[in-house]
Write a protein that holds these residues in place. Sequence first.
Motif, PDB file in Angstrom:
ATOM      1  N   LEU A  34      -4.491  -0.618   7.024  1.00 65.09           N
ATOM      2  CA  LEU A  34      -4.661  -0.904   5.476  1.00 65.09           C
ATOM      3  C   LEU A  34      -3.440  -0.365   4.794  1.00 65.09           C
ATOM      4  O   LEU A  34      -2.564   0.063   5.182  1.00 65.09           O
ATOM      5  N   GLY A  35      -3.651  -1.078   3.427  1.00 68.29           N
ATOM      6  CA  GLY A  35      -2.552  -0.888   2.562  1.00 68.29           C
ATOM      7  C   GLY A  35      -2.343   0.685   2.307  1.00 68.29           C
ATOM      8  O   GLY A  35      -3.492   1.457   2.339  1.00 68.29           O
ATOM      9  N   MET A  36      -1.363   1.102   1.534  1.00 67.98           N
ATOM     10  CA  MET A  36      -1.197   2.323   0.957  1.00 67.98           C
ATOM     11  C   MET A  36      -2.298   2.709  -0.033  1.00 67.98           C
ATOM     12  O   MET A  36      -2.672   3.751  -0.162  1.00 67.98           O
ATOM     13  N   ASP A  37      -2.765   1.729  -0.798  1.00 67.63           N
ATOM     14  CA  ASP A  37      -3.730   2.081  -1.653  1.00 67.63           C
ATOM     15  C   ASP A  37      -5.072   2.481  -1.065  1.00 67.63           C
ATOM     16  O   ASP A  37      -6.109   3.156  -1.897  1.00 67.63           O
ATOM     17  N   GLN A  38      -5.063   2.282   0.321  1.00 68.00           N
ATOM     18  CA  GLN A  38      -6.526   2.709   1.054  1.00 68.00           C
ATOM     19  C   GLN A  38      -6.348   4.222   1.851  1.00 68.00           C
ATOM     20  O   GLN A  38      -7.153   4.561   2.255  1.00 68.00           O
ATOM     21  N   ARG A  39      -4.912   4.615   1.442  1.00 62.25           N
ATOM     22  CA  ARG A  39      -4.750   5.771   2.520  1.00 62.25           C
ATOM     23  C   ARG A  39      -5.608   6.932   2.199  1.00 62.25           C
ATOM     24  O   ARG A  39      -6.002   7.620   2.903  1.00 62.25           O
ATOM     25  N   LYS A  40      -6.047   7.098   0.970  1.00 62.43           N
ATOM     26  CA  LYS A  40      -6.958   8.326   0.707  1.00 62.43           C
ATOM     27  C   LYS A  40      -8.503   8.136   1.506  1.00 62.43           C
ATOM     28  O   LYS A  40      -8.905   9.209   1.763  1.00 62.43           O
TER      29      LYS A  40
END
Length: 201
Positions: A34-40
Amino acid sequence: MGRSETDDLSAAQIFYPCMQCADIFFLNADICQLGMDQRKVNMLAREYCDQIKRKLKPVILSHRMMPGLLEGQEKMSKSDPNSAIFMEDTEQEVNTKIKKAFCPPMVIEGNPCIEYVKYIIFPWFNKFVVERKQDNGGSKEYGSMEEVVEDYKSGTLHPSDLKPALSKHLNIILQPVRHHFDTDAEAKALLKQVKAFKVTK
């Protein structure tokens, strides 16, 4: 996610990351891409594995956030089919999306077509080939992104030449995927199921 602990959160802001995290386990996903915005959210899933003593944690592959194809879109959105190229897109869909994409002449910053060339085409092909009539400068093979940027900034490479070349390269990348979903019965059924779940605005 991404807010300070002192912020007031609505129920949706609390439950949504949990639901995203639950998806990973419901799908028995070994790898989350997934994208970095979904890393958390992905890291939340891994931390949950520690709490439940699960040894095999999902592997997290976080990629660059690509901009949306239309003007003013900071990132692609699965809820807007025109904002990005998807794995299941047909050749005509790719051509149409790229033709409509925001691509101002001689502008590099905020240009999604340039981003696609840089982060998708060059890593895949190690080159970018533009085919055009001799009257328009003739065909040219670019061996580096720097060459593309230089020609595009100067106007030597025009959006009307860059876009068809980008579409052609993207379609070459996607053709094996299309073939798989066309010829594998299980994959075809899965794709049909996924398309039925798509959220549209």
